[in-house]
Motif scaffolding. Structure first.
Motif, PDB file in Angstrom:
ATOM      1  N   GLN A 165       0.916  -1.169  -0.075  1.00 34.38           N
ATOM      2  CA  GLN A 165      -0.056  -0.039   0.037  1.00 34.38           C
ATOM      3  C   GLN A 165       1.002   1.304  -0.123  1.00 34.38           C
ATOM      4  OE1 GLN A 165      -0.589  -2.770   1.381  1.00 34.38           O
ATOM      5  NE2 GLN A 165      -2.856  -2.963   2.351  1.00 34.38           N
ATOM      6  N   ALA A 166       2.178   1.144   0.898  1.00 36.75           N
ATOM      7  CA  ALA A 166       2.973   2.634   0.642  1.00 36.75           C
ATOM      8  C   ALA A 166       3.757   2.361  -0.678  1.00 36.75           C
ATOM      9  CB  ALA A 166       3.725   2.294   1.820  1.00 36.75           C
ATOM     10  N   VAL A 167       4.101   1.597  -1.232  1.00 32.13           N
ATOM     11  CA  VAL A 167       4.858   1.320  -2.349  1.00 32.13           C
ATOM     12  C   VAL A 167       4.043   1.674  -3.565  1.00 32.13           C
ATOM     13  CG1 VAL A 167       6.167  -0.232  -3.942  1.00 32.13           C
ATOM     14  CG2 VAL A 167       6.370  -0.725  -1.464  1.00 32.13           C
ATOM     15  N   TYR A 168       2.930   1.453  -3.853  1.00 26.88           N
ATOM     16  CA  TYR A 168       2.170   1.580  -5.096  1.00 26.88           C
ATOM     17  C   TYR A 168       0.953   2.707  -4.690  1.00 26.88           C
ATOM     18  CZ  TYR A 168       4.203  -2.772  -6.327  1.00 26.88           C
ATOM     19  OH  TYR A 168       5.079  -3.644  -6.865  1.00 26.88           O
ATOM     20  N   GLY A 169       0.749   3.107  -3.663  1.00 27.50           N
ATOM     21  CA  GLY A 169      -0.040   4.337  -3.375  1.00 27.50           C
ATOM     22  C   GLY A 169      -1.497   4.063  -3.560  1.00 27.50           C
ATOM     23  N   ARG A 170      -1.739   2.707  -3.511  1.00 27.08           N
ATOM     24  CA  ARG A 170      -3.420   2.523  -3.437  1.00 27.08           C
ATOM     25  C   ARG A 170      -3.470   0.978  -2.605  1.00 27.08           C
ATOM     26  NH1 ARG A 170      -0.896   1.436  -8.115  1.00 27.08           N
ATOM     27  NH2 ARG A 170      -0.938  -0.889  -9.009  1.00 27.08           N
ATOM     28  N   LYS A 171      -4.570   0.607  -2.206  1.00 26.49           N
ATOM     29  CA  LYS A 171      -4.845  -0.563  -1.704  1.00 26.49           C
ATOM     30  C   LYS A 171      -4.870  -1.771  -2.658  1.00 26.49           C
ATOM     31  CE  LYS A 171      -7.462  -0.497   1.936  1.00 26.49           C
ATOM     32  NZ  LYS A 171      -6.260  -1.013   2.805  1.00 26.49           N
ATOM     33  N   THR A 172      -3.751  -2.354  -2.663  1.00 28.75           N
ATOM     34  CA  THR A 172      -3.573  -3.491  -3.670  1.00 28.75           C
ATOM     35  C   THR A 172      -3.796  -4.860  -3.065  1.00 28.75           C
ATOM     36  OG1 THR A 172      -1.093  -3.747  -2.823  1.00 28.75           O
ATOM     37  CG2 THR A 172      -1.532  -2.356  -4.775  1.00 28.75           C
ATOM     38  N   SER A 173      -4.127  -5.027  -1.743  1.00 28.10           N
ATOM     39  CA  SER A 173      -4.527  -6.184  -1.103  1.00 28.10           C
ATOM     40  C   SER A 173      -4.966  -5.972   0.299  1.00 28.10           C
ATOM     41  CB  SER A 173      -3.606  -7.561  -1.358  1.00 28.10           C
ATOM     42  OG  SER A 173      -2.336  -6.973  -0.467  1.00 28.10           O
ATOM     43  N   THR A 174      -5.603  -6.908   0.820  1.00 31.18           N
ATOM     44  CA  THR A 174      -6.030  -6.489   2.323  1.00 31.18           C
ATOM     45  C   THR A 174      -4.783  -6.511   3.291  1.00 31.18           C
ATOM     46  OG1 THR A 174      -7.935  -7.409   1.874  1.00 31.18           O
ATOM     47  CG2 THR A 174      -7.645  -7.247   4.188  1.00 31.18           C
ATOM     48  N   LEU A 175      -4.417  -5.389   3.937  1.00 28.48           N
ATOM     49  CA  LEU A 175      -3.319  -5.699   5.019  1.00 28.48           C
ATOM     50  C   LEU A 175      -3.730  -6.653   6.172  1.00 28.48           C
ATOM     51  CD1 LEU A 175      -0.686  -4.207   5.231  1.00 28.48           C
ATOM     52  CD2 LEU A 175      -1.845  -2.327   6.588  1.00 28.48           C
ATOM     53  N   VAL A 176      -3.517  -7.897   5.840  1.00 24.45           N
ATOM     54  CA  VAL A 176      -3.741  -8.765   6.736  1.00 24.45           C
ATOM     55  C   VAL A 176      -2.717  -9.035   7.965  1.00 24.45           C
ATOM     56  CG1 VAL A 176      -4.077 -11.462   7.250  1.00 24.45           C
ATOM     57  CG2 VAL A 176      -4.905 -10.409   5.258  1.00 24.45           C
ATOM     58  N   ASP A 177      -1.236  -8.788   7.412  1.00 24.44           N
ATOM     59  CA  ASP A 177      -0.294  -8.459   8.398  1.00 24.44           C
ATOM     60  C   ASP A 177       0.263  -7.474   8.434  1.00 24.44           C
ATOM     61  OD1 ASP A 177       2.060  -9.028  10.024  1.00 24.44           O
ATOM     62  OD2 ASP A 177       2.827 -10.562   8.694  1.00 24.44           O
ATOM     63  N   SER A 178       0.155  -6.669   9.365  1.00 22.78           N
ATOM     64  CA  SER A 178       0.738  -5.220   9.261  1.00 22.78           C
ATOM     65  C   SER A 178       2.188  -4.972  10.119  1.00 22.78           C
ATOM     66  CB  SER A 178      -0.249  -4.139   9.968  1.00 22.78           C
ATOM     67  OG  SER A 178      -0.382  -4.609  11.398  1.00 22.78           O
ATOM     68  N   THR A 179       2.765  -6.085  10.382  1.00 22.18           N
ATOM     69  CA  THR A 179       4.084  -6.385  11.048  1.00 22.18           C
ATOM     70  C   THR A 179       5.292  -5.675   9.961  1.00 22.18           C
ATOM     71  OG1 THR A 179       4.620  -8.467  10.517  1.00 22.18           O
ATOM     72  CG2 THR A 179       3.669  -8.104  12.645  1.00 22.18           C
ATOM     73  N   ILE A 180       6.176  -4.846  10.457  1.00 24.40           N
ATOM     74  CA  ILE A 180       6.978  -4.118   9.542  1.00 24.40           C
ATOM     75  C   ILE A 180       8.494  -4.396   9.680  1.00 24.40           C
ATOM     76  CG2 ILE A 180       5.295  -2.089   9.182  1.00 24.40           C
ATOM     77  CD1 ILE A 180       7.001  -0.575  11.367  1.00 24.40           C
ATOM     78  N   TYR A 181       8.791  -5.448  10.383  1.00 26.04           N
ATOM     79  CA  TYR A 181      10.069  -6.177  10.549  1.00 26.04           C
ATOM     80  C   TYR A 181      10.057  -7.596  10.804  1.00 26.04           C
ATOM     81  CZ  TYR A 181      11.385  -1.055  11.852  1.00 26.04           C
ATOM     82  OH  TYR A 181      11.726  -0.112  11.664  1.00 26.04           O
ATOM     83  N   PHE A 182      11.156  -8.394  10.274  1.00 31.42           N
ATOM     84  CA  PHE A 182      11.396  -9.551  10.482  1.00 31.42           C
ATOM     85  C   PHE A 182      12.892  -9.708  10.769  1.00 31.42           C
ATOM     86  CE2 PHE A 182      11.925  -9.026   5.960  1.00 31.42           C
ATOM     87  CZ  PHE A 182      12.647 -10.124   5.562  1.00 31.42           C
TER      88      PHE A 182
END
Length: 374
Positions: A165-182
């Motif tokens: 969503q941040a990369v493409y600027g639109r909702k490309t899929s449901t944000l099921v997993d919002s964790t931002i590190y691994f």
């Protein structure tokens, strides 16, 4: 692009300039002085482009730059201002490098490289040691992209995850997993998510309020057991204390730069209005930390309307203490490229206007503690 250190302003004149140029804001007590100089890192016998768009501190007084003309990494010793290593980056063969680079690190005799498709390690001669596809290092590649990493140990790496969503600027899929590190273990190939999610300020889970798109890519550093991260759209700094599983936020308000961008509506992204959005409002660089002084540093930028109707991108240096309290901010009088590079008490800012054909030119601010001046 080396050699020559030019001292351009005395400490006294700078302090007078700073006191006259900034609005008074809430700032912590400063326990150091700032001196300003310029440094040129000479190309030596190499034919290099003096506009390197990848540059990074990779150890005490060591800076790594990538030259797009000769396709090689060049490592400089900042004390001697000399080249100490070059690494070629062939695009074919068993030791190929995948382009473009997202992030690079050197630890000991190993070069770590993250590209769009691979995470690879090489020895300092450029021989490939191990290579993982980005779909191997985490399991949700289709919904996320990875742009930055930090070495935790030689075999353990912490990566960020930027939702599409941040990369493409639109909702490309449901944000099921919002964790931002691994985290990823190079030896075992195992990976695990970190308990950090996109803060609500990013609006990634609420597209009705608009988008920040490019400005919602987070960058991060590691300090002890904490992940410290920030976004270009806001002056806030976010902290995750891994040892205590605790999240906190520092406001880090600036007296000189607008503290939060306005959002863009989804419908402007494929239009010329998106370009107008990019060239208005504030932007904050990644945060970096100096191990010598324990200070944090970043650059804030904001487009300002000029009398002739043009927009000028004014930039401001911001310095924070070890607790992320603002202790200094002022407008830079030389055009520079972010991010700031910091090592051994010195802040290196690459000049936008390079006047020397055979050198990388930097504006340098040195932070010296009051004890050092006695």
């Amino acid at each position: 692009m080396k050699a020559s250190i030019l001292i351009s302003l005395s400490l006294i004149s700078q302090l007078l300039l700073y006191s006259c140029s900034h609005p008074v804001g809430e700032q912590a007590q400063r326990s150091f002085s700032l001196s300003k100089s310029e440094v040129a890192l000479d190309h030596g016998n190499l034919l290099l482009n003096n506009r390197s768009f990848f540059k990074k501190i990779v150890g005490l007084d060591s800076m790594l730059l990538f030259d797009g003309n000769s396709l090689q990494f060049v490592l400089y010793d900042l004390k001697s201002k000399k080249q100490i290593l070059t690494i070629s980056t062939p695009r074919e063969g068993p030791d190929f490098f995948d382009f473009p680079f997202m992030d690079v690190e050197i630890e000991g005799n190993t070069l770590y490289v993250l590209s769009k498709s691979f995470f690879s390690t090489y020895n300092i001669s450029g021989k490939n040691l191990v290579r993982f596809g980005t779909n191997e290092i985490h399991s949700s590649k289709s919904n996320y992209m990875t742009f930055n990493f930090r070495l935790v140990r030689n075999d353990s790496v912490l990566f960020n995850r930027v939702p599409n969503q941040a990369v493409y600027g639109r909702k490309t899929s449901t944000l099921v997993d919002s964790t931002i590190y691994f985290s990823f273990n190079i030896n075992s190939g195992s990976h695990s998510k970190i308990n950090v999610v996109s803060p609500p300020e990013t609006l990634l889970s609420d597209d009705s309020r608009g988008y920040f798109q490019d400005f919602s890519f987070h960058s991060f550093i590691i300090q002890n057991d904490s992940i410290i991260y920030n976004y270009p759209f806001t002056s806030k700094t976010f902290i995750y204390d891994n040892a205590n599983n605790k999240h906190s936020t520092k406001q880090n308000n600036s007296a000189l730069v607008t503290n939060m961008r306005k959002t863009a509506k989804p419908e402007i992204i494929p239009t010329s209005d998106w370009v107008k959005y990019l060239y208005t409002g504030p932007k904050y660089s990644s945060m970096t930390r100096d191990e010598k002084t324990n200070n944090f540093v970043r650059v804030g930028a904001e487009f300002q309307l000029q009398p002739d109707g043009s927009m000028f991108n004014s930039k401001y240096l911001m310095i924070f203490d070890n607790n992320l309290n603002m202790i200094e901010e002022f407008e830079l009088d030389v055009r520079i490229m972010e991010p700031p590079l910091v090592t051994n008490g010195k802040i290196y800012l690459m000049k936008t206007d390079q006047s020397k054909e055979n050198a990388y030119e930097f504006l340098v601010y040195e932070m010296k503690s009051n004890k050092e001046l006695r």
